[in-house]
Each structure stands twice: as C-alpha cells, then as structure tokens.
Design a protein around this motif. Sequence first.
Motif, PDB file in Angstrom:
ATOM      1  N   ALA A  61      17.864  44.870   1.809  1.00  0.00           N
ATOM      2  CA  ALA A  61      17.853  44.835   3.468  1.00  0.00           C
ATOM      3  C   ALA A  61      17.576  44.579   3.967  1.00  0.00           C
ATOM      4  O   ALA A  61      16.124  44.395   5.226  1.00  0.00           O
ATOM      5  CB  ALA A  61      19.220  44.596   3.791  1.00  0.00           C
ATOM      6  N   LYS A  62      16.159  46.400   3.273  1.00  0.00           N
ATOM      7  CA  LYS A  62      15.280  46.271   4.220  1.00  0.00           C
ATOM      8  C   LYS A  62      13.880  45.895   3.909  1.00  0.00           C
ATOM      9  O   LYS A  62      12.789  45.515   4.775  1.00  0.00           O
ATOM     10  CB  LYS A  62      15.161  48.462   3.444  1.00  0.00           C
ATOM     11  N   ALA A  63      14.099  45.831   3.076  1.00  0.00           N
ATOM     12  CA  ALA A  63      12.559  44.265   2.741  1.00  0.00           C
ATOM     13  C   ALA A  63      12.607  43.400   3.587  1.00  0.00           C
ATOM     14  O   ALA A  63      12.470  42.903   3.831  1.00  0.00           O
ATOM     15  CB  ALA A  63      13.072  43.901   0.806  1.00  0.00           C
ATOM     16  N   GLY A  66      11.984  43.908   6.770  1.00  0.00           N
ATOM     17  CA  GLY A  66      10.056  44.047   7.093  1.00  0.00           C
ATOM     18  C   GLY A  66       9.687  43.458   7.525  1.00  0.00           C
ATOM     19  O   GLY A  66       8.948  43.605   7.738  1.00  0.00           O
ATOM     20  N   ARG A  67       9.583  42.374   6.828  1.00  0.00           N
ATOM     21  CA  ARG A  67       9.639  40.966   6.612  1.00  0.00           C
ATOM     22  C   ARG A  67       9.975  40.491   8.476  1.00  0.00           C
ATOM     23  O   ARG A  67       8.424  39.579   8.734  1.00  0.00           O
ATOM     24  CB  ARG A  67      10.218  40.102   5.657  1.00  0.00           C
ATOM     25  N   ILE A  68      10.980  39.975   7.945  1.00  0.00           N
ATOM     26  CA  ILE A  68      11.178  40.128   9.531  1.00  0.00           C
ATOM     27  C   ILE A  68      10.803  40.766  11.200  1.00  0.00           C
ATOM     28  O   ILE A  68      10.033  39.889  12.098  1.00  0.00           O
ATOM     29  CB  ILE A  68      12.384  40.271  10.361  1.00  0.00           C
ATOM     30  N   VAL A  72       7.853  39.647  14.313  1.00  0.00           N
ATOM     31  CA  VAL A  72       7.601  39.651  15.339  1.00  0.00           C
ATOM     32  C   VAL A  72       6.658  39.500  15.736  1.00  0.00           C
ATOM     33  O   VAL A  72       6.284  39.529  17.384  1.00  0.00           O
ATOM     34  CB  VAL A  72       9.341  40.716  15.418  1.00  0.00           C
ATOM     35  N   GLN A  73       5.809  41.284  15.218  1.00  0.00           N
ATOM     36  CA  GLN A  73       4.951  41.719  15.696  1.00  0.00           C
ATOM     37  C   GLN A  73       3.627  40.826  15.754  1.00  0.00           C
ATOM     38  O   GLN A  73       2.864  40.507  16.717  1.00  0.00           O
ATOM     39  CB  GLN A  73       4.247  42.304  14.575  1.00  0.00           C
ATOM     40  N   MET A  74       3.393  39.710  14.284  1.00  0.00           N
ATOM     41  CA  MET A  74       2.892  38.336  14.455  1.00  0.00           C
ATOM     42  C   MET A  74       3.150  37.476  16.041  1.00  0.00           C
ATOM     43  O   MET A  74       1.951  37.276  15.962  1.00  0.00           O
ATOM     44  CB  MET A  74       3.061  37.814  12.714  1.00  0.00           C
ATOM     45  N   LEU A 112      13.582  35.412  15.840  1.00  0.00           N
ATOM     46  CA  LEU A 112      12.870  36.630  14.838  1.00  0.00           C
ATOM     47  C   LEU A 112      13.765  37.739  15.478  1.00  0.00           C
ATOM     48  O   LEU A 112      14.907  38.229  13.891  1.00  0.00           O
ATOM     49  CB  LEU A 112      11.944  36.639  15.065  1.00  0.00           C
ATOM     50  N   GLU A 113      14.447  38.107  16.843  1.00  0.00           N
ATOM     51  CA  GLU A 113      14.862  39.556  17.138  1.00  0.00           C
ATOM     52  C   GLU A 113      16.571  38.598  16.915  1.00  0.00           C
ATOM     53  O   GLU A 113      17.106  39.914  16.483  1.00  0.00           O
ATOM     54  CB  GLU A 113      14.723  39.866  18.776  1.00  0.00           C
ATOM     55  N   ASP A 114      17.287  37.891  16.932  1.00  0.00           N
ATOM     56  CA  ASP A 114      18.637  37.497  16.589  1.00  0.00           C
ATOM     57  C   ASP A 114      18.509  38.056  15.203  1.00  0.00           C
ATOM     58  O   ASP A 114      19.642  38.205  15.494  1.00  0.00           O
ATOM     59  CB  ASP A 114      18.687  36.117  16.604  1.00  0.00           C
ATOM     60  N   GLN A 115      17.854  37.658  14.235  1.00  0.00           N
ATOM     61  CA  GLN A 115      17.468  37.704  12.794  1.00  0.00           C
ATOM     62  C   GLN A 115      17.675  39.402  12.777  1.00  0.00           C
ATOM     63  O   GLN A 115      18.221  39.869  12.104  1.00  0.00           O
ATOM     64  CB  GLN A 115      16.792  37.058  11.939  1.00  0.00           C
ATOM     65  N   GLU A 116      16.569  40.059  13.409  1.00  0.00           N
ATOM     66  CA  GLU A 116      16.195  41.270  13.622  1.00  0.00           C
ATOM     67  C   GLU A 116      17.584  42.565  13.097  1.00  0.00           C
ATOM     68  O   GLU A 116      18.331  42.872  12.632  1.00  0.00           O
ATOM     69  CB  GLU A 116      14.920  42.104  13.796  1.00  0.00           C
ATOM     70  N   LEU A 117      18.107  41.355  14.355  1.00  0.00           N
ATOM     71  CA  LEU A 117      19.122  42.651  14.387  1.00  0.00           C
ATOM     72  C   LEU A 117      20.921  41.922  13.895  1.00  0.00           C
ATOM     73  O   LEU A 117      21.518  43.371  13.294  1.00  0.00           O
ATOM     74  CB  LEU A 117      20.071  41.811  15.800  1.00  0.00           C
ATOM     75  N   VAL A 118      20.562  41.214  13.329  1.00  0.00           N
ATOM     76  CA  VAL A 118      21.559  40.674  12.030  1.00  0.00           C
ATOM     77  C   VAL A 118      21.151  41.880  10.295  1.00  0.00           C
ATOM     78  O   VAL A 118      22.247  42.403  10.340  1.00  0.00           O
ATOM     79  CB  VAL A 118      21.944  39.412  11.723  1.00  0.00           C
ATOM     80  N   VAL A 119      19.865  41.730  10.946  1.00  0.00           N
ATOM     81  CA  VAL A 119      19.449  42.293   9.284  1.00  0.00           C
ATOM     82  C   VAL A 119      19.728  43.775   9.529  1.00  0.00           C
ATOM     83  O   VAL A 119      20.071  44.753   8.417  1.00  0.00           O
ATOM     84  CB  VAL A 119      18.105  41.884   8.474  1.00  0.00           C
TER      85      VAL A 119
END
Length: 245
Positions: A61-63, A66-68, A72-74, A112-119
């Motif tokens: 999950a952390k990995a 990290g990818r998300i 997001v940064q990119m 991506l931000e939605d995915q980030e919240l889920v993860v």
Amino acid sequence: MKATVAEQQTLLRLQEIDTRIAQLAHRLRALPQAAPLAELAAREDAVRRSRAEAVGVLEDAKAELGRIESDVQMVEARIARDGDRLTHTSSVKDVTALEAELVSLRKRLSDLEDQELVVMEKVEGAEGAVAAIDDERAAIAVEQQRLETERGEAASVIETEREHAVRDRGTVAAEVPEALLAFYEQRRERGAGVGAALLRQRTCGGCTITLTGNDLEQVRRAAPDEVVQCPECDRILVRTDESGL
C-alpha cells in the motif's frame, strides 16, 4: 542371595525415596504452566505469520501511495509549467493547445488525488492492522513472561525437594550391601522404577498379584535372610509381619 532382614527392609525405604524422586521428576516435566505456554507459543507463531502478511500488505500500500504521489508531483509540475507558458505566449494556437492540455492535466490530477485518498485510507488500515497484531504479540509476551516466572518458581521448589530426596537416597543406599544394592538397581530398571516391594497379606506391592499355591509355599519356606522375588513381576519381595505368611 542372602541379606539380613534389616537390610531387606532398608530396600523399602530406598524404594520409597526412589519413587518420590520419580514423582518429582514427573511433576517437573508436567508443570501446569507447560500446556498454556505451549499454546501461547503456537499463538505467537501464528500471530508472527499474520504480522508478516500484514506488513506485506502495508508495504504494498505504501509503495502504491508512493507511485501515486510521484505521479501527482509530475502532473502538478506539468500544470505549473504549462500555466507559466500560457501566461507568456501570445500565439492563439499555443493558447488553445495549452488550455486544452491544462484541462486534461487538472482532470488527471483530480483523479490521482481521489486515488491518493483511497490508498491513504488503505495505508491507514494496514498500519492499524499491524499495530493491532503488535498489541496482541505484546499481550502474549506479557502472559508468557508471567507463566515462565511461575514455572521457574515452581520448578525451583520441586528441584529443592529433589535435591533433598537425592541426598536422603545416598544416606539410605549406603546402608545396603553393595551386592544387594546392585541387584535392587537391576530389578528397578526392569521393573519400571520399582525394584523392591512389600509383601502384604500375601500380595505383592509391585504387581498386586496375590501369591497362592506353590509360589506362596516357596516364599513361606524361604529363610528370613533369603532374598526372594515375586514369581510374577520378578521384583524383590520384602517380608514383614504384614506379609500374612
């Protein structure tokens, strides 16, 4: 084999001590803490495996997070770059292209931000699972320590009793002639820890068989200083006033 009545009766005292030593050894092996400690060890092993699995889930999950976050940064960097280019261009064609790309990038960023919240929630749940497992392991360790302490204290008491019994055995064994002692030890080894038994009311205290017929008559006729054996279990029979002969 010959031995005085007193020497033969000393074997009963020796046997009593040997039986006591055997009982103490059994108690030491079968301390009440042993079973729950074994159960706790099995639980701890299962929990340890569960923790390894939970840590694996957390690391995955952390990995993923990290990818998300990297994505997001990119995307944020591209939005900033295109935004800067948009403010510095006067070309209608470039403006149109940049505005379209910014719409797409902002949509990508929102996704991506939605995915980030889920993860992030997944990471939080995985961390909670590991923490719960660690709490369970800690509770197991506390209980193990308590039982280990109890077992150690109980074992110490038994070991002290055993040491006293071994000392007493040495004293009593010294009163038995060497040949008789060796014969007793041989019978004891073959007789499941019992080498000498009292003959009480014509019944062997070793195997509980009651002597009758020729077996009884042979014992009756044996001289007091004759070492006799049970015809059934082969243990030394010690005769006293209780033997009923």
